[in-house]
Design a protein around this motif. Structure first.
Motif, PDB file in Angstrom:
ATOM      1  N   LYS A   1       0.839  -1.208   0.000  1.00 47.87           N
ATOM      2  CA  LYS A   1       0.000   0.000   0.000  1.00 47.87           C
ATOM      3  C   LYS A   1       0.872   1.256   0.000  1.00 47.87           C
ATOM      4  O   LYS A   1       0.586   2.216  -0.717  1.00 47.87           O
ATOM      5  N   ASP A   2       1.936   1.249   0.800  1.00 51.09           N
ATOM      6  CA  ASP A   2       2.843   2.395   0.843  1.00 51.09           C
ATOM      7  C   ASP A   2       3.529   2.610  -0.504  1.00 51.09           C
ATOM      8  O   ASP A   2       3.696   3.750  -0.960  1.00 51.09           O
ATOM      9  N   ILE A   3       3.915   1.513  -1.146  1.00 49.56           N
ATOM     10  CA  ILE A   3       4.559   1.600  -2.457  1.00 49.56           C
ATOM     11  C   ILE A   3       3.577   2.167  -3.485  1.00 49.56           C
ATOM     12  O   ILE A   3       3.932   3.041  -4.278  1.00 49.56           O
ATOM     13  N   VAL A   4       2.341   1.696  -3.447  1.00 53.15           N
ATOM     14  CA  VAL A   4       1.313   2.206  -4.361  1.00 53.15           C
ATOM     15  C   VAL A   4       1.136   3.711  -4.150  1.00 53.15           C
ATOM     16  O   VAL A   4       1.076   4.488  -5.111  1.00 53.15           O
ATOM     17  N   GLU A   5       1.077   4.140  -2.905  1.00 55.43           N
ATOM     18  CA  GLU A   5       0.897   5.562  -2.618  1.00 55.43           C
ATOM     19  C   GLU A   5       2.072   6.394  -3.137  1.00 55.43           C
ATOM     20  O   GLU A   5       1.876   7.508  -3.634  1.00 55.43           O
ATOM     21  N   LEU A   6       3.284   5.847  -3.061  1.00 55.38           N
ATOM     22  CA  LEU A   6       4.441   6.549  -3.618  1.00 55.38           C
ATOM     23  C   LEU A   6       4.365   6.635  -5.138  1.00 55.38           C
ATOM     24  O   LEU A   6       4.716   7.664  -5.733  1.00 55.38           O
ATOM     25  N   VAL A   7       3.899   5.553  -5.774  1.00 55.70           N
ATOM     26  CA  VAL A   7       3.732   5.570  -7.227  1.00 55.70           C
ATOM     27  C   VAL A   7       2.693   6.620  -7.613  1.00 55.70           C
ATOM     28  O   VAL A   7       2.904   7.399  -8.555  1.00 55.70           O
ATOM     29  N   VAL A   8       1.595   6.678  -6.889  1.00 58.01           N
ATOM     30  CA  VAL A   8       0.557   7.677  -7.148  1.00 58.01           C
ATOM     31  C   VAL A   8       1.160   9.081  -7.061  1.00 58.01           C
ATOM     32  O   VAL A   8       0.982   9.911  -7.953  1.00 58.01           O
ATOM     33  N   LYS A   9       1.897   9.312  -5.993  1.00 62.41           N
ATOM     34  CA  LYS A   9       2.497  10.629  -5.763  1.00 62.41           C
ATOM     35  C   LYS A   9       3.507  10.986  -6.852  1.00 62.41           C
ATOM     36  O   LYS A   9       3.528  12.114  -7.348  1.00 62.41           O
ATOM     37  N   ASN A  10       4.340  10.028  -7.239  1.00 65.34           N
ATOM     38  CA  ASN A  10       5.411  10.304  -8.195  1.00 65.34           C
ATOM     39  C   ASN A  10       4.958  10.349  -9.646  1.00 65.34           C
ATOM     40  O   ASN A  10       5.687  10.852 -10.501  1.00 65.34           O
ATOM     41  N   THR A  11       3.796   9.798  -9.936  1.00 67.45           N
ATOM     42  CA  THR A  11       3.333   9.749 -11.327  1.00 67.45           C
ATOM     43  C   THR A  11       2.044  10.530 -11.561  1.00 67.45           C
ATOM     44  O   THR A  11       1.562  10.580 -12.686  1.00 67.45           O
ATOM     45  N   ASN A  12       1.496  11.095 -10.517  1.00 67.60           N
ATOM     46  CA  ASN A  12       0.212  11.801 -10.620  1.00 67.60           C
ATOM     47  C   ASN A  12      -0.873  10.913 -11.206  1.00 67.60           C
ATOM     48  O   ASN A  12      -1.738  11.367 -11.933  1.00 67.60           O
ATOM     49  N   SER A  13      -0.798   9.608 -10.915  1.00 70.00           N
ATOM     50  CA  SER A  13      -1.839   8.684 -11.366  1.00 70.00           C
ATOM     51  C   SER A  13      -2.812   8.467 -10.209  1.00 70.00           C
ATOM     52  O   SER A  13      -2.751   9.137  -9.197  1.00 70.00           O
ATOM     53  N   ASN A  14      -3.700   7.491 -10.378  1.00 66.15           N
ATOM     54  CA  ASN A  14      -4.666   7.215  -9.316  1.00 66.15           C
ATOM     55  C   ASN A  14      -4.335   5.880  -8.643  1.00 66.15           C
ATOM     56  O   ASN A  14      -3.513   5.102  -9.136  1.00 66.15           O
ATOM     57  N   ILE A  15      -4.982   5.615  -7.532  1.00 67.18           N
ATOM     58  CA  ILE A  15      -4.694   4.415  -6.747  1.00 67.18           C
ATOM     59  C   ILE A  15      -4.995   3.132  -7.520  1.00 67.18           C
ATOM     60  O   ILE A  15      -4.153   2.236  -7.551  1.00 67.18           O
ATOM     61  N   PRO A  16      -6.150   2.990  -8.160  1.00 69.09           N
ATOM     62  CA  PRO A  16      -6.413   1.737  -8.886  1.00 69.09           C
ATOM     63  C   PRO A  16      -5.383   1.454  -9.984  1.00 69.09           C
ATOM     64  O   PRO A  16      -4.907   0.326 -10.123  1.00 69.09           O
ATOM     65  N   GLU A  17      -5.024   2.473 -10.751  1.00 64.92           N
ATOM     66  CA  GLU A  17      -4.052   2.279 -11.828  1.00 64.92           C
ATOM     67  C   GLU A  17      -2.673   1.926 -11.266  1.00 64.92           C
ATOM     68  O   GLU A  17      -2.007   0.999 -11.742  1.00 64.92           O
ATOM     69  N   SER A  18      -2.245   2.637 -10.241  1.00 62.04           N
ATOM     70  CA  SER A  18      -0.941   2.368  -9.632  1.00 62.04           C
ATOM     71  C   SER A  18      -0.903   0.996  -8.978  1.00 62.04           C
ATOM     72  O   SER A  18       0.110   0.299  -9.049  1.00 62.04           O
ATOM     73  N   THR A  19      -2.010   0.593  -8.368  1.00 64.54           N
ATOM     74  CA  THR A  19      -2.087  -0.735  -7.754  1.00 64.54           C
ATOM     75  C   THR A  19      -1.910  -1.817  -8.810  1.00 64.54           C
ATOM     76  O   THR A  19      -1.182  -2.792  -8.597  1.00 64.54           O
TER      77      THR A  19
END
Length: 64
Positions: free
Chosen positions: A14-32
């Motif tokens: 979950k923490d990794i997904v949140e970092l991906v969201v933050k770093n790519t300006n994507s959303n949680i479902p896509e980053s997950t």
């Protein structure tokens, strides 16, 4: 130090997904989905029967 109860900082998927969201300006479902795909690929490679297998990700680490 012996005898101290120091907690180790732990990151979860979950923490990794949140970092991906933050770093790519994507959303949680896509980053997950992306994190899941990458972890699945690494897991499949590592689960192969080849004992000589090695995954090397430059500037990150090595999995054997």
């Amino acid at each position: 130090m012996m005898g101290t109860n120091r907690r180790r900082l732990t990151y979860t998927k979950k923490d990794i997904v949140e970092l991906v969201v933050k770093n790519t300006n994507s959303n949680i479902p896509e980053s997950t989905r992306w994190v899941d795909h990458i972890l699945k690929a690494l897991r499949e490679i590592l689960m192969s029967a080849n004992p000589e297998l090695r995954i090397e990700l430059r500037d990150f680490g090595v999995f054997e």
